[in-house]
Design an enzyme around this catalytic site. Sequence first.
Site, PDB file in Angstrom:
ATOM      1  N   GLY A  20      38.760  -3.647 -31.368  1.00  0.00           N
ATOM      2  CA  GLY A  20      39.478  -2.415 -31.707  1.00  0.00           C
ATOM      3  C   GLY A  20      39.369  -2.054 -33.178  1.00  0.00           C
ATOM      4  O   GLY A  20      40.341  -1.581 -33.771  1.00  0.00           O
ATOM      5  N   ASP A  75      34.458   6.244 -30.997  1.00  0.00           N
ATOM      6  CA  ASP A  75      35.468   5.935 -32.023  1.00  0.00           C
ATOM      7  C   ASP A  75      35.804   7.165 -32.863  1.00  0.00           C
ATOM      8  O   ASP A  75      36.912   7.256 -33.398  1.00  0.00           O
ATOM      9  CB  ASP A  75      34.983   4.802 -32.938  1.00  0.00           C
ATOM     10  CG  ASP A  75      35.340   3.429 -32.351  1.00  0.00           C
ATOM     11  OD1 ASP A  75      36.338   3.336 -31.617  1.00  0.00           O
ATOM     12  OD2 ASP A  75      34.603   2.465 -32.629  1.00  0.00           O
ATOM     13  N   CYS A 386      32.707  21.748 -18.046  1.00  0.00           N
ATOM     14  CA  CYS A 386      31.240  21.788 -18.162  1.00  0.00           C
ATOM     15  C   CYS A 386      30.596  21.633 -16.785  1.00  0.00           C
ATOM     16  O   CYS A 386      30.582  22.589 -16.025  1.00  0.00           O
ATOM     17  CB  CYS A 386      30.764  20.746 -19.157  1.00  0.00           C
ATOM     18  SG  CYS A 386      29.178  21.179 -19.871  1.00  0.00           S
ATOM     19  N   MET A 389      32.577  23.078 -14.220  1.00  0.00           N
ATOM     20  CA  MET A 389      32.504  24.531 -14.015  1.00  0.00           C
ATOM     21  C   MET A 389      31.302  24.857 -13.120  1.00  0.00           C
ATOM     22  O   MET A 389      31.403  25.727 -12.240  1.00  0.00           O
ATOM     23  CB  MET A 389      32.385  25.285 -15.338  1.00  0.00           C
ATOM     24  CG  MET A 389      32.342  26.795 -15.133  1.00  0.00           C
ATOM     25  SD  MET A 389      32.326  27.746 -16.651  1.00  0.00           S
ATOM     26  CE  MET A 389      30.625  28.228 -16.682  1.00  0.00           C
ATOM     27  N   HIS A 514      33.954  21.778 -23.738  1.00  0.00           N
ATOM     28  CA  HIS A 514      34.761  20.576 -23.535  1.00  0.00           C
ATOM     29  C   HIS A 514      36.051  20.663 -24.360  1.00  0.00           C
ATOM     30  O   HIS A 514      36.056  20.246 -25.529  1.00  0.00           O
ATOM     31  CB  HIS A 514      33.977  19.342 -23.992  1.00  0.00           C
ATOM     32  CG  HIS A 514      32.792  19.036 -23.144  1.00  0.00           C
ATOM     33  ND1 HIS A 514      32.829  18.096 -22.148  1.00  0.00           N
ATOM     34  CD2 HIS A 514      31.537  19.547 -23.150  1.00  0.00           C
ATOM     35  CE1 HIS A 514      31.642  18.029 -21.569  1.00  0.00           C
ATOM     36  NE2 HIS A 514      30.840  18.913 -22.153  1.00  0.00           N
ATOM     37  N   GLU A 516      38.552  18.863 -24.282  1.00  0.00           N
ATOM     38  CA  GLU A 516      39.156  17.548 -24.566  1.00  0.00           C
ATOM     39  C   GLU A 516      38.860  17.041 -25.972  1.00  0.00           C
ATOM     40  O   GLU A 516      39.643  16.275 -26.532  1.00  0.00           O
ATOM     41  CB  GLU A 516      38.695  16.511 -23.527  1.00  0.00           C
ATOM     42  CG  GLU A 516      37.225  16.120 -23.546  1.00  0.00           C
ATOM     43  CD  GLU A 516      36.343  17.007 -22.674  1.00  0.00           C
ATOM     44  OE1 GLU A 516      36.758  18.146 -22.363  1.00  0.00           O
ATOM     45  OE2 GLU A 516      35.230  16.570 -22.301  1.00  0.00           O
TER      46      GLU A 516
HETATM   47  N1  GLN Z   1      24.451  18.772 -16.891  1.00  0.00           N
HETATM   48  C1  GLN Z   1      25.045  20.008 -17.260  1.00  0.00           C
HETATM   49  C2  GLN Z   1      24.237  20.738 -18.328  1.00  0.00           C
HETATM   50  O1  GLN Z   1      23.419  20.158 -18.974  1.00  0.00           O
HETATM   51  C3  GLN Z   1      26.479  19.830 -17.711  1.00  0.00           C
HETATM   52  C4  GLN Z   1      26.598  19.067 -18.979  1.00  0.00           C
HETATM   53  C5  GLN Z   1      27.990  18.554 -19.211  1.00  0.00           C
HETATM   54  O2  GLN Z   1      28.787  18.476 -18.290  1.00  0.00           O
HETATM   55  N2  GLN Z   1      28.283  18.151 -20.436  1.00  0.00           N
HETATM   56  O3  GLN Z   1      24.421  21.916 -18.535  1.00  0.00           O
END
Ligand code: GLN
Length: 559
Positions: A20, A75, A386, A389, A514, A516
């Site tokens: 860690g 990290d 991503c 979707m 993303h 997140e």
């Molecule tokens: N494989 C998909 C793309 O390249 C989605 C990539 C991902 O989910 N980060 O567009």
Amino acid sequence: MSQGDTRFIFITGGVVSSLGKGIAAASIGRLLRARGLSVQIQKFDPYINVDPGTMSPYQHGEVFVTEDGAETDLDLGHYERFTDANTSRASNVTAGGIYNAVIRRERRGDYLGATVQVVPHITDEIKHRVRVVADSTDVDFVITEIGGTVGDIESLPFLEAIRQFPVEVGRRRCMFIHLTLVPYIGHAGELKTKPTQHSVNELRRIGISPDMVLCRSESVLSTEIRKKIALFASLPVDAIISAYDVADVYNCPLTFNEQGVDDFILGDHFGIDAPPPELDSWRALVQRAASLDSEVRIALVGKYVRLEDAYLSVAEALRHSGIHHGCRVKIEWVDSETVEDPETQSLLRGVDGILIPGGFGGRGFEGKIAAAKLARESRIPYLGVCLGMHVAVSEFARHVAGMPGANSTEMDPETPYPVIDLLPEQREIADMGGTMRLGADPVKINPGTQAHAAYREGVVYERHRHRYEVNNHLRKQLESAGLVFSGTTPDGRLVEISELPPEVHPFYVASQFHPEFKSRPDRPAPLFRDFVGAAYAHHERRASRAQAGGSQVVAPAAQ
Ligand code: GLN
């Protein structure tokens, strides 16, 4: 502090890996921030890959994407979540990246006929990468974590470079912190300090004397043991810190603070007069996280669920959202290749939300389509990220918009309805490393949508990592069937968010980016926050229906 006054903290690890170091670096970063100082944390990884972007998640865990579009070690996610400071391309450096830079220079003839060697050329490049962070950000502290373990062959050039570093900037501006393990040997009933002793000796042999030793152990180290370690490390006992196991990593900065880590670093070591720590909000967050009294269950459907680190930032964003809503988020890890199994089907029917994270390649894709279909038809809150979707759009195309066989060309290049297709600028690219659409880009959010309700802003910046996109030729057809494209690039050219209208589904949102990566413990990513909010509402609805006896579905126990 002005530029030129930046202090440098180097964190090394000993005995075993996975102790860690990242959390330790992040916690120290948090403490320095709490003392009113600015911090940048960087990580050196001793492997030869130029970056982790092309590595399997099973090798490496999640690939964390920075604002400026670097594919980096997970990290860096810890660093950002703990310090609330964005990292950058300069924050993650691999041996491959270092060698690549040096070899490119050699090919150009920059070394004017000299023999190019590990010392000084590779070590100079490593030191340069530390200084770049200080120069480009003008921070009070640069913390550099050295990946790997002291004694590894690969780590040697990095350790040699940081050994040399104080010679250049002055010893008083540098500090070495060593993280080790103090194992508990059950049959002897004792904590053992010998591995720490060996590890400190190994570091000394290379020419580095640690100024502080962080000792990982199951339980708190006694003063007696700390004194013993202090003696052989030639350090005051205050420099020996018990980094004992805690249930929540967000507790680490607090346990470090209680043991005077920040006082020792700032006062004893650097002689810096800093204001007392402002840790109230962090403490409140940790307390809130420990006292969540209800629970929502989210199914995370992915290919790499055997390694939870593969979805680290997604799991963290869910946790942040749970803390926001006052509920614990229990993640049900679902292997996308098992979605059709009867047990998985019944599990999915019972969860409060279904999340499909990013991913690559066709394996498990049909399972993800089935999970998205179930979420849509059963009105279970859905969040797609991503690839999630691409799944949502393909599923909608096939089963609602009358496009049988619709798919992403990543999965089926011959599909009759390529609803997801390569970004035009991706067509000629042959190199796999670092060539996706990467990093933060503006997203225009359309008013009156779920996305707008989440962000409450017209334009937001979110981080991307993909090659494929919604196909503009089929966009109209999907829209007329009822799919809403609630976010696009500002020029409208690329779809960024898709959703179903609230009258059709309580929460069915997917983003090309993303969210997140920008989620923080006290500021959950808006789409995650509202997804967990919808899951919580779903959970409550089900619980009250079950209580009224109107449903066969048993809600998960609220505790
Ligand atoms: N494989 C998909 C793309 O390249 C989605 C990539 C991902 O989910 N980060 O567009």
